[in-house]
Structure formats: C-alpha cells, structure tokens
Design an enzyme around this catalytic site. Sequence first.
Site, PDB file in Angstrom:
ATOM      1  N   GLU A  31      -4.471  -9.043  -1.723  1.00  0.00           N
ATOM      2  CA  GLU A  31      -4.257  -7.848  -0.926  1.00  0.00           C
ATOM      3  C   GLU A  31      -5.548  -7.020  -0.890  1.00  0.00           C
ATOM      4  OE1 GLU A  31      -1.091  -4.144  -0.545  1.00  0.00           O
ATOM      5  OE2 GLU A  31      -1.456  -4.958  -2.545  1.00  0.00           O
TER       6      GLU A  31
ATOM      7  N   LYS B 238       2.484  -5.194   6.380  1.00  0.00           N
ATOM      8  CA  LYS B 238       3.316  -4.838   5.227  1.00  0.00           C
ATOM      9  C   LYS B 238       4.529  -4.031   5.693  1.00  0.00           C
ATOM     10  CE  LYS B 238       2.556  -3.002   0.550  1.00  0.00           C
ATOM     11  NZ  LYS B 238       1.468  -2.514  -0.329  1.00  0.00           N
TER      12      LYS B 238
ATOM     13  N   CYS C 104       2.618  -7.448  -1.442  1.00  0.00           N
ATOM     14  CA  CYS C 104       2.803  -6.594  -2.609  1.00  0.00           C
ATOM     15  C   CYS C 104       4.219  -6.019  -2.745  1.00  0.00           C
ATOM     16  CB  CYS C 104       1.738  -5.494  -2.607  1.00  0.00           C
ATOM     17  SG  CYS C 104       1.482  -4.736  -4.231  1.00  0.00           S
TER      18      CYS C 104
END
Length: 272
Positions: free
Chosen positions: A40, A109, A150
């Site tokens: 990331e 995301k 994440c």
Amino acid sequence: FRLALIQLHVSAVKSENLQRACGLVREASAKGAKVVALPECFNSPYGTQYFKDYAEKIPGESTQKLSEVAKECSIYLIGGSIPEEDDGKLYNTCTVFGPDGAMLVKHRKVHLFDINVPGKIQFKESETLSPGNSFSMFDTPYCKVGLGICYDIRFAEMAQIYGQQGCQLLIYPGAFNLTTGPAHWELLQRGRAVDNQVFVATVSPARDEKASYIAWGHSTVVNPWGEVIAKAGAEETVIYTDIDMEKLAEIRQQIPILSQKRHDLYAIQMKK
C-alpha cells in the site's frame, strides 16, 4: 505458481520509490515469481498530509512504470496502491497489470481508515480521501484473484463476495501500524482464509521508525487451512511462496462449507 510480495522501504522521493520497486519486481521475476505484489502507498509516504502532493492521474507516471515492468517480466503485477487524483477527488488506488502490460483492474479502497484508539493512534483517511465503490477481481491462468486495500480486510462480507465470485486468492496491500498490527494483522488474514477457504496475501511497506506513520511490516501469506506459509519481518525484503491450488481443492473437499451454507436462512449479496 510462485507468488512474490515486495515489502518495500518507502522514502519521500517518488522517483526513488519507483526505481527501487521496479528493480525488486525484476528480481522477483528472475526468481520465478509469476504474480508479484507491491505494498500500500508504495510510491509515497503514508499520511493524509502527503496524499494531495503525491497524487497522480491514472494512467500516469507510476502506473506507466508498473505497466512497463509487468510487460518486460511477463508477470501479473499488483501495484500496491498510490494516491490517485480524479475529477478533484483523491483515492487510495491499486492497479493491476498483466504480462502484456495492459491494466486489468483498478481498485479504489472501499473502506476508509478512520479510527481513534485513545492514547495510541488516531487517523482519518476521509479528511482527504474518497471511498471506492466497487469490487475488483481479475483472472490469471492460475486462479481468480480478489483485491482489497488494508482496512478492507476487516470487512468479512467483502471477502465472502469474492469467494462467491470464484476467487481463490485474496490480496490486500496494507499498512497496519504498531497498535493494530500486532493485535489484528495476522488474525484477520487467517480468519478471511479459513472462512472462505482461500489463500490470503498481505503486502506491507517496510517499517520506517522515522516516518510520521510507522507501518507494522510482516507481509504474510496464509493458506486455506489458516496456516501462515510465508512471513516477513519489519525490514525491506521480498518473500516468496508457491501457491498450491490442489491444496485448496483438497481442503474444500475435506470440509465442504461452501456447499453447506444455509442459503435458506441467510445471504451475503453483491449490490453493485
């Protein structure tokens, strides 16, 4: 097939990050990796104060480099994530490139990292970032792959949708921190793997004690039995593991939870 996870040390100089990332991709390919993943925010420091300054359009400088190295090495390259600017908004975005250099998918995301653990960590991605609104999957000759970034890993429903859609490997570029990392990083990966009988891989930046946000590191691969089959420490490194699809089929046959779900009682569904 061989999977390589690149736990990159990220500096404040974008050009250096890109150069080193591409060098390590070449190294991984030379060692037989067919699927390679970056962490990331691999081209910039992680933090709400950095996203705007480092943000790019897609396609742009960073994704062009990823496309070129994927084609040069003839691999599937999961480009970690970068800050993306589009129509005045910023996103935390992962791009994937195939062996011909074509972009296969772009994942923004979905779940923004807004947390407050008093006395330990407070962080609010939504101060600068906008959320993505789609699932992201791509096919390889080896298996179908589902993507998250994440914080996305904390949402079991997302992983279940990927499982329902036929994904056998879930990849999460991520940067947990020194509070959430030791507590939940491996636990979440093992949970997603066992629940869905899939392989789960997470790719973190290397730890930089001088950074404003200190990443946990410990990039990891977990098999469908919930066993950790590869794991990094905190330093910059490349970890390799051979993904055995026969092992996955064997586990699903031994404990056939996917066919035993009670769809008459409950359901998880993809809405868009």
